[in-house]
Design a protein around this motif. Structure first.
Motif, PDB file in Angstrom:
ATOM      1  N   PRO A 177       0.828  -1.212   0.000  1.00 28.72           N
ATOM      2  CA  PRO A 177       0.000   0.000   0.000  1.00 28.72           C
ATOM      3  C   PRO A 177       0.864   1.265   0.000  1.00 28.72           C
ATOM      4  O   PRO A 177       2.053   1.227   0.325  1.00 28.72           O
ATOM      5  N   ASP A 178       0.286   2.371  -0.356  1.00 30.42           N
ATOM      6  CA  ASP A 178       0.998   3.651  -0.349  1.00 30.42           C
ATOM      7  C   ASP A 178       1.594   3.911   1.026  1.00 30.42           C
ATOM      8  O   ASP A 178       0.920   3.761   2.060  1.00 30.42           O
ATOM      9  N   GLY A 179       2.849   4.289   1.035  1.00 32.28           N
ATOM     10  CA  GLY A 179       3.518   4.615   2.287  1.00 32.28           C
ATOM     11  C   GLY A 179       4.083   3.429   3.028  1.00 32.28           C
ATOM     12  O   GLY A 179       4.737   3.588   4.056  1.00 32.28           O
ATOM     13  N   VAL A 180       3.840   2.230   2.539  1.00 29.71           N
ATOM     14  CA  VAL A 180       4.358   1.014   3.171  1.00 29.71           C
ATOM     15  C   VAL A 180       5.544   0.518   2.346  1.00 29.71           C
ATOM     16  O   VAL A 180       5.407   0.300   1.142  1.00 29.71           O
ATOM     17  N   PRO A 181       6.710   0.359   2.957  1.00 27.05           N
ATOM     18  CA  PRO A 181       7.895  -0.038   2.196  1.00 27.05           C
ATOM     19  C   PRO A 181       7.792  -1.465   1.673  1.00 27.05           C
ATOM     20  O   PRO A 181       7.025  -2.278   2.211  1.00 27.05           O
ATOM     21  N   PRO A 182       8.555  -1.782   0.625  1.00 30.26           N
ATOM     22  CA  PRO A 182       8.578  -3.163   0.131  1.00 30.26           C
ATOM     23  C   PRO A 182       9.029  -4.131   1.225  1.00 30.26           C
ATOM     24  O   PRO A 182       9.749  -3.751   2.164  1.00 30.26           O
ATOM     25  N   VAL A 183       8.614  -5.372   1.068  1.00 33.53           N
ATOM     26  CA  VAL A 183       8.934  -6.388   2.071  1.00 33.53           C
ATOM     27  C   VAL A 183      10.191  -7.138   1.637  1.00 33.53           C
ATOM     28  O   VAL A 183      10.233  -7.689   0.534  1.00 33.53           O
ATOM     29  N   ALA A 184      11.182  -7.152   2.488  1.00 31.37           N
ATOM     30  CA  ALA A 184      12.420  -7.877   2.219  1.00 31.37           C
ATOM     31  C   ALA A 184      12.582  -8.994   3.243  1.00 31.37           C
ATOM     32  O   ALA A 184      12.079  -8.908   4.364  1.00 31.37           O
ATOM     33  N   LEU A 185      13.276 -10.034   2.839  1.00 30.65           N
ATOM     34  CA  LEU A 185      13.593 -11.119   3.766  1.00 30.65           C
ATOM     35  C   LEU A 185      14.863 -10.760   4.526  1.00 30.65           C
ATOM     36  O   LEU A 185      15.915 -10.532   3.930  1.00 30.65           O
ATOM     37  N   GLN A 186      14.753 -10.677   5.845  1.00 25.20           N
ATOM     38  CA  GLN A 186      15.888 -10.354   6.700  1.00 25.20           C
ATOM     39  C   GLN A 186      16.360 -11.627   7.404  1.00 25.20           C
ATOM     40  O   GLN A 186      15.606 -12.589   7.548  1.00 25.20           O
ATOM     41  N   PHE A 187      17.605 -11.581   7.877  1.00 25.65           N
ATOM     42  CA  PHE A 187      18.178 -12.781   8.499  1.00 25.65           C
ATOM     43  C   PHE A 187      18.783 -12.463   9.864  1.00 25.65           C
ATOM     44  O   PHE A 187      19.300 -11.359  10.096  1.00 25.65           O
ATOM     45  N   VAL A 188      18.719 -13.459  10.737  1.00 26.96           N
ATOM     46  CA  VAL A 188      19.488 -13.467  11.977  1.00 26.96           C
ATOM     47  C   VAL A 188      20.386 -14.700  11.942  1.00 26.96           C
ATOM     48  O   VAL A 188      20.195 -15.605  11.122  1.00 26.96           O
ATOM     49  N   TRP A 189      21.371 -14.726  12.839  1.00 26.14           N
ATOM     50  CA  TRP A 189      22.258 -15.883  12.901  1.00 26.14           C
ATOM     51  C   TRP A 189      21.845 -16.804  14.030  1.00 26.14           C
ATOM     52  O   TRP A 189      21.611 -16.374  15.158  1.00 26.14           O
ATOM     53  N   GLU A 190      21.750 -18.075  13.727  1.00 24.34           N
ATOM     54  CA  GLU A 190      21.349 -19.100  14.689  1.00 24.34           C
ATOM     55  C   GLU A 190      22.079 -20.393  14.392  1.00 24.34           C
ATOM     56  O   GLU A 190      22.683 -20.564  13.327  1.00 24.34           O
ATOM     57  N   GLY A 191      22.033 -21.331  15.325  1.00 24.51           N
ATOM     58  CA  GLY A 191      22.357 -22.716  15.034  1.00 24.51           C
ATOM     59  C   GLY A 191      23.778 -23.169  15.262  1.00 24.51           C
ATOM     60  O   GLY A 191      24.076 -24.347  15.092  1.00 24.51           O
ATOM     61  N   THR A 192      24.696 -22.263  15.633  1.00 26.53           N
ATOM     62  CA  THR A 192      26.074 -22.687  15.870  1.00 26.53           C
ATOM     63  C   THR A 192      26.478 -22.404  17.312  1.00 26.53           C
ATOM     64  O   THR A 192      25.908 -21.535  17.976  1.00 26.53           O
ATOM     65  N   LEU A 193      27.484 -23.121  17.757  1.00 32.05           N
ATOM     66  CA  LEU A 193      28.011 -22.900  19.100  1.00 32.05           C
ATOM     67  C   LEU A 193      28.639 -21.514  19.188  1.00 32.05           C
ATOM     68  O   LEU A 193      28.381 -20.754  20.122  1.00 32.05           O
TER      69      LEU A 193
END
Length: 509
Positions: free
Chosen positions: A148-164
């Motif tokens: 919608p107007d005024g709403v930014p595009p949706v991007a896939l963001q990442f966090v880091w997980e899964g390692t010691l």
């Protein structure tokens, strides 16, 4: 808790956070949940991709094995149901859908955008080929949505997980600087002034007591239901618990916590771990935490913290307690290696220093001749230790690390399978604790085209049976037709004359 659910929630971020759960099936020490904790509303989503379960895949196998079998599906569906209940208890919830992740997440986000609310989608970063391909498809689908107007595009963001060790604490770029050999990696990680005790491991974060609520537009249809095994194209009867299993492994964070307590603390089995870790057919011999680690029901940091608590409480701090840390480091190494080598992790010639090795092509096992492969998979090779292992794997989804190495070596070196990836794909289909980096990395290691400077590992399965199952109890449990044989005849049953075998009631087919 009810008090936590009733407390008012004050967001600091006006967006709706959509969390794409994959190997993150827990509340404690979950960076993905923390990434959405400040949003105005939160919608965790778990997607069962049919292509990852009952359908045979042509991508990685010559022999038509399914991608994920019944034992792992039973484990994962139980873990998803538990994490859904846990999220609901702290004020949130979990949408569970069956379908292509890109299509599902695009549909979910489109519904949220229709309400005029900014949306961000967050996932834990993965590095193996199929997981990366899924991330790219999801990112492309989100980028194609109209906002919608005024709403930014949706991007896939990442966090880091899964390692010691967290990515930010690693001290090098895993894409370019991961050491090619595990020993080099281990020494680098332990190279600080504290040595073994100086690993950069962050303390595990506690489980949240409150999370943002679900978006107002979420209804029962969007939330969906946890699928049955039949919904995934699998036979539920194939996941039945075999009474011979060393441990009834159940999915979920609670079961992971219980295993840590009963095995490490109550049973005090870490005290002798280096001596017993290669035992087959016993509950106590090894930690058997791999399935919970692979699905994210417990974090490596949580296991590491439990080891340190055990050491502090018992005064035991030696090679036995270190060996479980060693195995967590090994697990990390495979993940960093997957990041560094990319799709060559799955290549016939591998990713190791001897990638030019082409002698598989000269072997006697034609790609269209599946008889020996089928005998190996069914535990019908006539080699007792190998057959016992493969039957346990088929019946339970589990196999000790020592036996995994033995049966892999047997397929590659004794049966002459020209493509080690067929064995890796069979493990992918059958293991409860399947994890792509570790599974394919270990198979490449045995084949001599992975992270091993020695050019392959060949195990003497007859000798190994005598060493790791000296009385034959494990082998006879899974190959009961040989139960009457004494150990002296058991390990080389093919060399025993028929009259002697007949005296024990054994006839070779």
């Amino acid at each position: 808790p009810a008090a936590a659910r009733a407390a008012p929630f004050t967001p600091t971020d006006p967006t709706v956070a959509v969390l794409w759960l994959r190997a993150d099936l827990r509340l404690a020490d979950n960076a993905l949940l923390r990434a959405g904790a400040d949003a105005s509303a939160l919608l965790p989503v778990y997607v069962f991709d049919p292509a990852a379960w009952g359908a045979p895949s042509a991508a990685h196998t010559l022999y038509g094995t399914v991608k994920g079998g019944a034992h792992r599906a039973a484990f994962v569906t139980a873990a998803v149901a538990e994490v859904r209940a846990g999220l609901a208890a702290v004020g949130s919830g979990l949408a569970v859908r069956v379908g292509d992740p890109a299509a599902v997440l695009a549909d979910v986000v489109a519904r949220l955008l229709a309400a005029g609310t900014p949306v961000r989608v967050v996932a834990s970063k993965e590095f193996c080929a199929e997981e990366v391909a899924a991330e790219r498809s999801v990112a492309a689908a989100l980028a194609g949505l109209t906002t919608p107007d005024g709403v930014p595009p949706v991007a896939l963001q990442f966090v880091w997980e899964g390692t010691l060790t967290h990515l930010d604490d690693l001290g090098f770029n895993p894409l370019t600087d991961t050491p090619p050999v595990f020993t080099q990696y281990r020494k680098r990680m332990e190279g600080g002034p504290g040595g073994r005790d100086g690993l950069a491991v962050r303390p595990p974060a506690p489980a949240p007591t409150r999370l943002p609520p679900l978006p107002g537009c979420v209804d029962a249809t969007l939330l969906g239901a946890v699928p049955s095994l039949g919904d995934l194209g699998l036979d539920a009867a194939a996941a039945a618990v075999d009474g011979r299993a060393a441990l009834d492994v159940r999915g979920g964070e609670a079961a992971a916590s219980a295993r840590l307590q009963t095995w490490m603390v109550d049973g005090d089995h870490l005290r002798h771990y280096k001596e017993t870790r290669n035992d087959s057919g016993t509950d106590a011999g090894s930690s058997k935490l791999a399935a919970w680690l692979a699905t994210g029901c417990v974090s490596p940091r949580t296991v590491y913290a439990a080891i340190r608590r055990y050491e502090a409480a018992t005064g035991v701090r030696d090679d036995n307690t270190y060996w479980l840390v060693f195995e967590l480091l090994t697990r990390d190494f495979f993940r960093w290696t997957a990041a560094a080598v990319g799709p060559t992790l799955f290549a016939w010639r591998g990713h190791g220093s001897d990638r030019s090795r082409g002698d598989f092509a000269a072997r006697r096992f034609a790609p269209t001749d599946t008889a020996r492969f089928d005998a190996w998979a069914a535990g019908a090779t006539g080699v007792p230790f190998v057959d016992a292992g493969m039957r346990e794997l088929a019946a339970t989804g589990y196999l000790s690390n020592r036996l995994r190495q033995n049966v892999a070596s047997f397929l590659i070196n004794e049966l002459g399978c020209p493509d080690w990836r067929a064995g890796a794909a069979h493990f992918e289909a059958t293991l409860v604790d399947y994890e792509p980096a570790a599974n394919w990395g270990n198979w490449a290691y045995i084949a001599g085209v992975g992270a091993d400077p020695r050019g392959g590992r060949a195990f003497n399965t007859v000798k190994q049976g005598g060493v790791y199952d000296p009385a034959g109890a494990y082998t006879k449990l899974w190959v009961p037709e040989l139960a009457a044989l004494p150990p002296a005849q058991l390990w080389e049953v093919g060399k025993v004359d028929p009259a002697t075998l007949a005296g024990y009631g054994v006839t070779l087919g």
